[in-house]
Design a protein around this motif. Structure first.
Motif, mmCIF file in Angstrom:
data_model
loop_
_atom_site.group_PDB
_atom_site.id
_atom_site.type_symbol
_atom_site.label_atom_id
_atom_site.label_comp_id
_atom_site.label_asym_id
_atom_site.label_seq_id
_atom_site.Cartn_x
_atom_site.Cartn_y
_atom_site.Cartn_z
ATOM 1 N N LEU A 119 0.824 -1.212 0.000
ATOM 2 C CA LEU A 119 0.000 0.000 0.000
ATOM 3 C C LEU A 119 0.860 1.266 0.000
ATOM 4 O O LEU A 119 0.566 2.237 -0.706
ATOM 5 C CB LEU A 119 -0.934 -0.004 1.204
ATOM 6 N N ALA A 120 1.924 1.258 0.799
ATOM 7 C CA ALA A 120 2.788 2.434 0.858
ATOM 8 C C ALA A 120 3.449 2.701 -0.491
ATOM 9 O O ALA A 120 3.493 3.857 -0.961
ATOM 10 C CB ALA A 120 3.849 2.238 1.935
ATOM 11 N N LEU A 121 3.952 1.662 -1.134
ATOM 12 C CA LEU A 121 4.599 1.841 -2.433
ATOM 13 C C LEU A 121 3.587 2.223 -3.511
ATOM 14 O O LEU A 121 3.917 2.967 -4.452
ATOM 15 C CB LEU A 121 5.345 0.566 -2.823
ATOM 16 N N SER A 122 2.351 1.728 -3.383
ATOM 17 C CA SER A 122 1.304 2.118 -4.336
ATOM 18 C C SER A 122 0.987 3.606 -4.225
ATOM 19 O O SER A 122 0.845 4.309 -5.235
ATOM 20 C CB SER A 122 0.038 1.295 -4.092
ATOM 21 N N VAL A 123 0.888 4.087 -2.984
ATOM 22 C CA VAL A 123 0.642 5.515 -2.774
ATOM 23 C C VAL A 123 1.812 6.340 -3.299
ATOM 24 O O VAL A 123 1.618 7.390 -3.946
ATOM 25 C CB VAL A 123 0.398 5.798 -1.281
#
Length: 284
Positions: A204-208
């Motif tokens: 999720l962090a890398l997607s954001v």
């Protein structure tokens, strides 16, 4: 549509449900294997003796934050130690001392019906903040006297805590005494869920971050739906992290491996989009 494309789509329609069924089958097999592994049962002492006292020890809960093992102990007399009028009472006064530091010795009067008692035993050699790699050791020790004299004692041990696996690594029993050394660690399902949470947090962090870089590079400005998604992810991870089995304290290994980093990356990505968007507004 070409014949080759149509054929590939047909294979996709066939492989998708097949993959789901395969995943479910593997999950069911893994569940039954863990269930059989979790339901360990051990016996210490010679259960073939006719005149003896059996101690049935069942792990109800491993309280890692409090560093305690919550047990249920049922004392069962056999042979001459048992009251002939009631199978669940003793012929003489029973006193059961234990390794628990929070309870006085258990006392049962002669002819009194014996009920299960709860004991709390301290845990050693483990830190809950090591979640999910935390491991603990402890020793169960019981001393039994019947009518003021030691009597042959045996102990059975079973684990009913779904979040931990406890194993007897050693033990012995003698007249009036029973001892068992325990190793306690997280169950496989807890371990899998913890690693799944780590992977999801990073994903999720890398997607954001990827979304923020795309907005900045293309000069899209303040994209409010994207900002809402980023902010929602930032706060959603807090609840997701708190869903970790056993509620490990803040500052656990799972936080340093994923949660703190994920929150920092999402926050920086959100600030980056806002700052770049405001600058574009000012230039225009």
């Amino acid at each position: 549509m070409s014949v080759a494309t149509a054929t590939r789509r047909k294979w996709t329609y066939f492989l998708a449900p097949l993959g789901v069924l395969l995943a479910v089958a593997v999950g069911i097999l893994a569940y039954y294997h863990e269930r059989d592994t979790r339901e360990g049962f051990y016996e210490v002492g010679d259960t073939g003796q006719a005149d003896r006292i059996d101690l049935g020890v069942v792990v109800q809960r491993v309280d890692a934050p409090a560093r305690e093992l919550v047990l249920q102990v049922l004392v069962t007399p056999h042979g001459t130690a048992r009251d002939r009028g009631d199978d669940r009472s003793s012929a003489k006064d029973l006193v059961v001392d234990s390794s628990s530091v929070a309870a006085v010795p258990l006392r049962f009067r002669a002819g009194e019906r014996i009920s299960a008692k709860e004991l709390r035993v301290p845990l050693d050699d483990g830190v809950v903040s090591d979640f999910p790699f935390d491991r603990y050791r402890t020793q169960l020790y019981f001393e039994v006297t019947s009518g003021g004299e030691h009597v042959a004692t045996t102990m059975s041990y079973a684990d009913h805590d779904p979040f931990f696996l406890s194993r007897v690594t050693g033990g012995d029993a003698a007249d009036g005494e029973a001892r068992a050394d325990l190793l306690i660690k997280r169950s496989r399902s807890t371990f899998i869920l913890a690693w799944f949470q780590v992977i999801v947090m990073w994903a999720l962090a890398l997607s954001v971050l990827a979304g923020a870089l795309h907005i900045v590079r293309r000069g899209l400005g303040l994209v409010w739906p994207a900002l809402g998604w980023m902010a929602a992810t930032l706060f959603a991870l807090v609840g997701f992290r708190n869903a970790a089995p056993g509620l490990p304290p803040i500052g656990s290994m799972i936080d340093y491996c994923a949660f703190f980093w994920a929150e920092a990356v999402i926050t920086l990505a959100l600030v980056l989009v806002v700052v770049k968007g405001i600058r574009l507004k000012q230039k225009s």
